[in-house]
Design an enzyme around this catalytic site. Structure first.
Site, PDB file in Angstrom:
ATOM      1  CE  LYS A  65      -1.652   1.374   3.861  1.00 34.83           C
ATOM      2  NZ  LYS A  65      -2.299   2.019   5.010  1.00 34.83           N
ATOM      3  CB  SER A  66       3.854   2.195   2.017  1.00 37.59           C
ATOM      4  OG  SER A  66       3.286   1.717   3.177  1.00 37.59           O
TER       5      SER A  66
ATOM      6  NE  ARG B 138       6.267   6.591   0.926  1.00 32.93           N
ATOM      7  CZ  ARG B 138       5.597   6.115   1.976  1.00 32.93           C
ATOM      8  NH1 ARG B 138       4.582   5.301   1.792  1.00 32.93           N
ATOM      9  NH2 ARG B 138       5.926   6.469   3.201  1.00 32.93           N
TER      10      ARG B 138
ATOM     11  CG  ASN C 222      -9.587   5.531   7.758  1.00 30.19           C
ATOM     12  OD1 ASN C 222      -9.007   6.559   8.108  1.00 30.19           O
ATOM     13  ND2 ASN C 222      -9.817   4.530   8.590  1.00 30.19           N
TER      14      ASN C 222
ATOM     15  N   GLY D 135      -4.664   7.499   4.891  1.00 28.49           N
ATOM     16  CA  GLY D 135      -3.667   8.482   5.328  1.00 28.49           C
ATOM     17  C   GLY D 135      -2.611   8.676   4.251  1.00 28.49           C
TER      18      GLY D 135
ATOM     19  CD  GLN E 171       0.576   8.271   6.555  1.00 30.18           C
ATOM     20  OE1 GLN E 171      -0.328   9.090   6.480  1.00 30.18           O
ATOM     21  NE2 GLN E 171       0.362   6.961   6.572  1.00 30.18           N
TER      22      GLN E 171
ATOM     23  CG  HIS F 207      -6.299  -2.583   7.019  1.00 27.82           C
ATOM     24  ND1 HIS F 207      -5.159  -2.671   6.277  1.00 27.82           N
ATOM     25  CD2 HIS F 207      -6.124  -1.482   7.808  1.00 27.82           C
ATOM     26  CE1 HIS F 207      -4.345  -1.661   6.575  1.00 27.82           C
ATOM     27  NE2 HIS F 207      -4.921  -0.928   7.498  1.00 27.82           N
TER      28      HIS F 207
ATOM     29  N   PRO G 187     -37.717 -32.914  -0.068  1.00 26.30           N
ATOM     30  CG  PRO G 187     -40.012 -32.733   0.282  1.00 26.30           C
ATOM     31  CD  PRO G 187     -38.714 -32.718   1.001  1.00 26.30           C
ATOM     32  CB  THR G 188     -39.192 -32.295  -5.935  1.00 31.73           C
ATOM     33  OG1 THR G 188     -38.418 -33.453  -6.157  1.00 31.73           O
ATOM     34  CG2 THR G 188     -39.164 -31.432  -7.169  1.00 31.73           C
TER      35      THR G 188
ATOM     36  CE  LYS H 240     -33.845 -30.417  -2.326  1.00 35.97           C
ATOM     37  NZ  LYS H 240     -35.134 -30.287  -3.014  1.00 35.97           N
TER      38      LYS H 240
HETATM   39  N1  LIG Z   1     -40.110 -20.350   2.096  1.00 35.68           N
HETATM   40  C1  LIG Z   1     -40.477 -20.047   0.859  1.00 35.68           C
HETATM   41  N2  LIG Z   1     -41.564 -19.310   0.655  1.00 35.68           N
HETATM   42  C2  LIG Z   1     -41.954 -19.023  -0.587  1.00 35.68           C
HETATM   43  N3  LIG Z   1     -41.348 -19.459  -1.714  1.00 35.68           N
HETATM   44  C3  LIG Z   1     -40.281 -20.197  -1.572  1.00 35.68           C
HETATM   45  C4  LIG Z   1     -39.786 -20.524  -0.277  1.00 35.68           C
HETATM   46  N4  LIG Z   1     -38.681 -21.268  -0.444  1.00 35.68           N
HETATM   47  C5  LIG Z   1     -38.510 -21.390  -1.795  1.00 35.68           C
HETATM   48  N5  LIG Z   1     -39.475 -20.748  -2.453  1.00 35.68           N
HETATM   49  C6  LIG Z   1     -39.644 -20.677  -3.912  1.00 35.68           C
HETATM   50  O1  LIG Z   1     -39.956 -21.982  -4.348  1.00 35.68           O
HETATM   51  C7  LIG Z   1     -39.366 -22.241  -5.606  1.00 35.68           C
HETATM   52  C8  LIG Z   1     -38.595 -23.565  -5.552  1.00 35.68           C
HETATM   53  O2  LIG Z   1     -37.466 -23.416  -4.697  1.00 35.68           O
HETATM   54  P1  LIG Z   1     -36.111 -24.157  -4.983  1.00 35.68           P
HETATM   55  O3  LIG Z   1     -35.805 -24.189  -6.420  1.00 35.68           O
HETATM   56  O4  LIG Z   1     -35.130 -23.551  -4.048  1.00 35.68           O
HETATM   57  O5  LIG Z   1     -36.481 -25.603  -4.463  1.00 35.68           O
HETATM   58  P2  LIG Z   1     -35.598 -26.913  -4.434  1.00 35.68           P
HETATM   59  O6  LIG Z   1     -36.062 -27.690  -3.245  1.00 35.68           O
HETATM   60  O7  LIG Z   1     -34.165 -26.603  -4.486  1.00 35.68           O
HETATM   61  O8  LIG Z   1     -36.042 -27.598  -5.768  1.00 35.68           O
HETATM   62  P3  LIG Z   1     -35.403 -28.875  -6.514  1.00 35.68           P
HETATM   63  O9  LIG Z   1     -35.648 -30.021  -5.640  1.00 35.68           O
HETATM   64  O10 LIG Z   1     -36.171 -28.999  -7.779  1.00 35.68           O
HETATM   65  O11 LIG Z   1     -33.983 -28.576  -6.747  1.00 35.68           O
HETATM   66  C9  LIG Z   1     -38.497 -21.034  -5.916  1.00 35.68           C
HETATM   67  O12 LIG Z   1     -39.184 -20.225  -6.836  1.00 35.68           O
HETATM   68  C10 LIG Z   1     -38.350 -20.323  -4.606  1.00 35.68           C
HETATM   69  O13 LIG Z   1     -38.201 -18.944  -4.746  1.00 35.68           O
HETATM   70  N1  LIG Z   2     -28.235 -35.405  -3.215  1.00 30.26           N
HETATM   71  C1  LIG Z   2     -29.045 -35.668  -4.243  1.00 30.26           C
HETATM   72  C2  LIG Z   2     -29.511 -34.657  -5.075  1.00 30.26           C
HETATM   73  C3  LIG Z   2     -30.314 -34.976  -6.121  1.00 30.26           C
HETATM   74  N2  LIG Z   2     -30.625 -36.264  -6.356  1.00 30.26           N
HETATM   75  C4  LIG Z   2     -31.426 -36.646  -7.507  1.00 30.26           C
HETATM   76  O1  LIG Z   2     -31.388 -35.677  -8.531  1.00 30.26           O
HETATM   77  C5  LIG Z   2     -32.709 -35.215  -8.851  1.00 30.26           C
HETATM   78  C6  LIG Z   2     -32.631 -33.750  -9.151  1.00 30.26           C
HETATM   79  O2  LIG Z   2     -32.350 -33.042  -7.963  1.00 30.26           O
HETATM   80  P1  LIG Z   2     -32.805 -31.529  -7.719  1.00 30.26           P
HETATM   81  O3  LIG Z   2     -32.520 -31.262  -6.273  1.00 30.26           O
HETATM   82  O4  LIG Z   2     -31.937 -30.696  -8.583  1.00 30.26           O
HETATM   83  O5  LIG Z   2     -34.209 -31.408  -8.083  1.00 30.26           O
HETATM   84  C7  LIG Z   2     -33.542 -35.561  -7.614  1.00 30.26           C
HETATM   85  O6  LIG Z   2     -34.901 -35.814  -7.922  1.00 30.26           O
HETATM   86  C8  LIG Z   2     -32.881 -36.829  -7.125  1.00 30.26           C
HETATM   87  O7  LIG Z   2     -33.336 -37.966  -7.766  1.00 30.26           O
HETATM   88  C9  LIG Z   2     -30.192 -37.243  -5.508  1.00 30.26           C
HETATM   89  O8  LIG Z   2     -30.488 -38.420  -5.672  1.00 30.26           O
HETATM   90  N3  LIG Z   2     -29.383 -36.914  -4.475  1.00 30.26           N
END
Ligand SMILES: Nc1ncnc2c1ncn2[C@@H]1O[C@H](COP(=O)(O)OP(=O)(O)OP(=O)(O)O)[C@@H](O)[C@H]1O
Ligand SMILES: Nc1ccn([C@@H]2O[C@H](COP(=O)(O)O)[C@@H](O)[C@H]2O)c(=O)n1
Length: 669
Positions: free
Chosen positions: A25-26, A30, A97, A99, A180, A405, A460-461, A465
């Protein structure tokens, strides 16, 4: 750079490999000013890219210098100097900040003339500049203090030009508050020495002499050979004129190197060859290179040559010292951290200048070291540190950094504590002043004392998550693993290669060598941006079809585990908590009703302009969940020690806050 509210540094055991540090930095500031005052253009390489250099560059551009960044390189800039031209006027210069910008620019602009207002952040307005202002006023310059007498902000009021300067007598300046002030005059006065010799006389004992040494060396580089008579008198010869040397390479910052030298010395012996620091060596021009001597006195094993240093553990515990640190005021803070690992009380003396730095560093260091379990005594110009008694005396602490820092970088060294406690660093972004990527550089070289912390989000889907995990990672400054993306990418790669979704051996081969890259929120497969294709419903179903195959899961296992890197990982999927990171300290099983999830997915698709049928979406995701939950290999289920979170009625922020609260409950601070 970590821009999070705080950064938890996990306990560290060792550092290894090589690190390259940003420019000094110095030297950077300079060189920028000298280039701006010179005739001709100067290419500055190895420049520090930080808050302090950015405010300097901005000020130079406002003054009318040419400032051009090299394409795609933050560490290289081309400065077209004023070369005798008057600066643009009026200007209002904000100097943060820094100097190293405020002091020299005040002197240079007072001698160049014009109307200029120089201000900074609140702390800058508490940092003394009165002695420099007094010296310039005695010369005849017109400077007003706009706030408290003796402190910025300042106004240089010379719209009608620089008044005649009183140069017959030596220019007197105090040397015992901040070096300085002298540096500022030495950089500015050659502007007044074209037709006559100018002498600067230092009053009081000159502190931080190595910084004056840097100033003199750089003046010479730009064509001005100042004669030094002891440390009291400096004579700038008649006929002095700044001339660009064409190109200057800035050496790496010696004060920044001190943290890595210390880390090498604190590192467990398994560090072997130790840590190699590139960009500066024992022949460095910066005074803080003498930190090496002090570290060696404490027992560190530091070797070096031209352009490199290597640090590793020597004596252990470190040896307590009683040292005059006047010659290394900045790096001496690092010694205070090393003192925590010494065999007795250490005293650092002659450090009164710490009190007028970015914060009152004696007071700050005293308060924070006490939190860690040390006994600390402070005086006007010294600090005495008695380390915690054995491992049991250490405390897990949340360290305040005072927008300083060096406090933040020092705090990270407490992570080598023998009790293997993590350290919380508040406001880690304050390292932007001199070393924006400090923590990234440290983490790349460091080995954790325990497993890297992982937070698992399974469920779940479409339960949210990915949304939750990415938000948590952003809040904690951690890495993020979307494990589903790996299964989806395998499915995409299979389709591209014409591999059937039940050909287990071929799919496993594909998964083991996935040419996958995550970058700036996009996903690249074999050089192709597949971010959209990856998220399609069809790809999700395909991923779910191949996910039950044990060979595919095995092929992806190490890839996933390898993502657990410092400072931590948030991972989302189906088996994060049950299989991949079974020892994770926090596991969450995230659910929402099928109706809610289908509705969210419907909105997600609609936002992308994709039409869908909500009932079909619900049936599809339930079918996918059923397949994921019923397979033999790593089925979708909550880990035994997972905390359940049903977010059907929670907002995203409420879900994030809930998990952050659970995480905080598990922290020792
Ligand atoms: N608590 C919440 N309240 C409202 N909407 C939510 C919330 N959490 C997530 N969402 C919305 O739900 C949708 C699905 O979320 P996301 O893609 O993160 O789910 P996921 O579990 O990762 O799906 P996948 O299993 O397919 O990967 C997104 O549009 C997200 O903005
Ligand atoms: N740890 C994991 C993550 C995902 N899977 C499989 O992949 C599919 C897609 O996952 P998304 O989270 O992107 O929706 C999911 O349905 C699982 O079959 C898995 O087995 N293990």
């Amino acid at each position: 750079m970590f821009t999070t509210e705080f950064l938890d540094v996990p306990a560290l055991r060792a550092v290894q490999g090589r690190v390259r540090l940003p420019g000094s930095k110095s030297i950077s500031n300079r060189v920028l000013l000298l280039a701006a005052l010179s005739e001709g253009a100067t290419r500055v390489r190895g420049l520090l890219d930080s808050d302090d250099t950015r405010v300097m560059l901005q000020a130079l551009a406002q003054m009318g210098c040419g400032v051009r960044r090299a394409d795609g390189r933050a560490d290289e800039v081309l400065i077209e100097g004023l070369g005798g031209r008057a600066p643009a006027s009026p200007t209002r210069l904000f100097l943060g900040n820094a100097g190293t910008a405020m002091r020299p620019l005040t002197a240079a602009l007072a001698l160049l003339g014009g109307e200029h207002e120089l201000s900074g952040v609140a702390r800058m307005h508490e940092r003394p500049i009165g002695d420099l202002v007094a010296a310039l006023r005695r010369l005849g310059c017109r400077i007003e203090e706009l706030g408290q007498p003796g402190f910025p902000p300042l106004r240089i009021a010379e719209a009608a030009g620089v008044p005649p300067l009183a140069l017959d007598a030596p220019v007197r300046v105090r040397g015992d508050v901040s070096s300085q002030f002298l540096t500022a005059l030495l950089l500015a006065l050659p502007l007044a020495a074209r037709e006559r010799e100018v002498t600067v006389q230092v009053e009081g004992e000159l502190i931080s002499r190595p910084y004056i040494h840097i100033t003199l060396a750089l003046l010479e580089r730009f064509g001005v050979a100042v004669q030094r008579q002891g440390w009291e008198r400096f004579v700038i010869p008649e006929g002095s004129r700044y001339q660009s040397p064409g190109e200057v390479l800035v050496e790496a910052d010696a004060s920044s190197a001190s943290y890595f030298i210390a880390a090498g010395a604190l590192s467990a012996p398994e560090g072997g060859e130790g840590l190699v620091i590139e960009g500066l060596g024992l022949d460095a021009v910066q005074g803080d290179i003498r930190f090496v001597e002090a570290a060696r006195l404490m027992g560190a094993d530091v070797q070096g040559g031209s352009g490199w240093l290597r640090a590793r553990r020597g004596a252990w515990p470190l040896k307590a010292v009683d040292l005059d640190c006047n010659h290394i005021p900045d790096a001496a803070m690092t010694l205070a951290m090393m003192a925590l690992y010494a065999d007795g009380p250490s005293t650092l003396r002659n450090i009164a200048s710490w009190r007028v730095k970015e914060t009152d560093r004696i007071a700050a260091m005293t308060a924070e070291l006490r939190k860690l379990g040390a006994a600390v005594e402070e005086g006007a110009d010294f600090i005495r540190i008695t380390p915690p008694a054995l491992a049991g005396g250490w405390r897990a602490a949340s360290i305040c950094t005072y927008d300083d820092h060096r406090m933040a970088m020092c705090a990270s060294l407490a992570a080598f504590n023998p009790a293997a406690l993590p350290v919380r660093v508040q406001d880690p972004k304050c390292v932007a002043k001199t070393f924006p990527d400090y923590f990234e550089t440290l983490f790349a070289a460091a080995r954790p004392a325990r497993a890297v912390p992982v937070i698992c989000i399974d469920g779940p889907t479409a339960s949210g998550k990915g949304t939750l995990a990415a938000a948590l990672a952003a809040r904690l400054g951690w890495h993020y693993l979307d494990s589903g993306a790996l299964y989806r990418a395998t499915a995409l790669a299979a389709r591209q290669a014409g591999v059937a979704l039940d050909d287990e051996a071929a799919l496993a081969r594909l998964a083991a060598a996935l040419p996958l890259r995550f970058e700036a929120g996009r996903v690249w497969l074999d050089g192709r941006d597949v971010s959209e294709a990856l998220r399609s419903e069809q790809t999700g179903m395909d991923a779910s079809a191949l996910a039950p195959l044990p060979a595919v899961r095995a092929a992806l296992l190490n890839l996933q585990r390898g993502m657990a890197r410092l400072p931590g990982l948030v991972a989302d999927g189906r088996d994060m908590g049950t299989v991949v990171f079974a020892d994770a300290p926090l596991k969450v099983f995230l659910t929402a009703s099928a109706e809610t999830r289908a509705e969210r997915r419907y909105k997600q698709l609609a936002a992308k302009g994709i039409s869908a049928n909500i009932a079909r979406l619900r049936d599809d995701l339930q079918a996918r969940d059923a397949r994921d939950a019923s397979r033999a290999a790593a089925p979708l289920k909550a880990a035994q020690d997972a905390l359940a979170l049903d977010n059907s009625c929670l907002s995203i922020e409420q879900s994030v806050q809930q998990v952050l609260d659970w995480w905080q409950d598990r922290q020792p601070f």
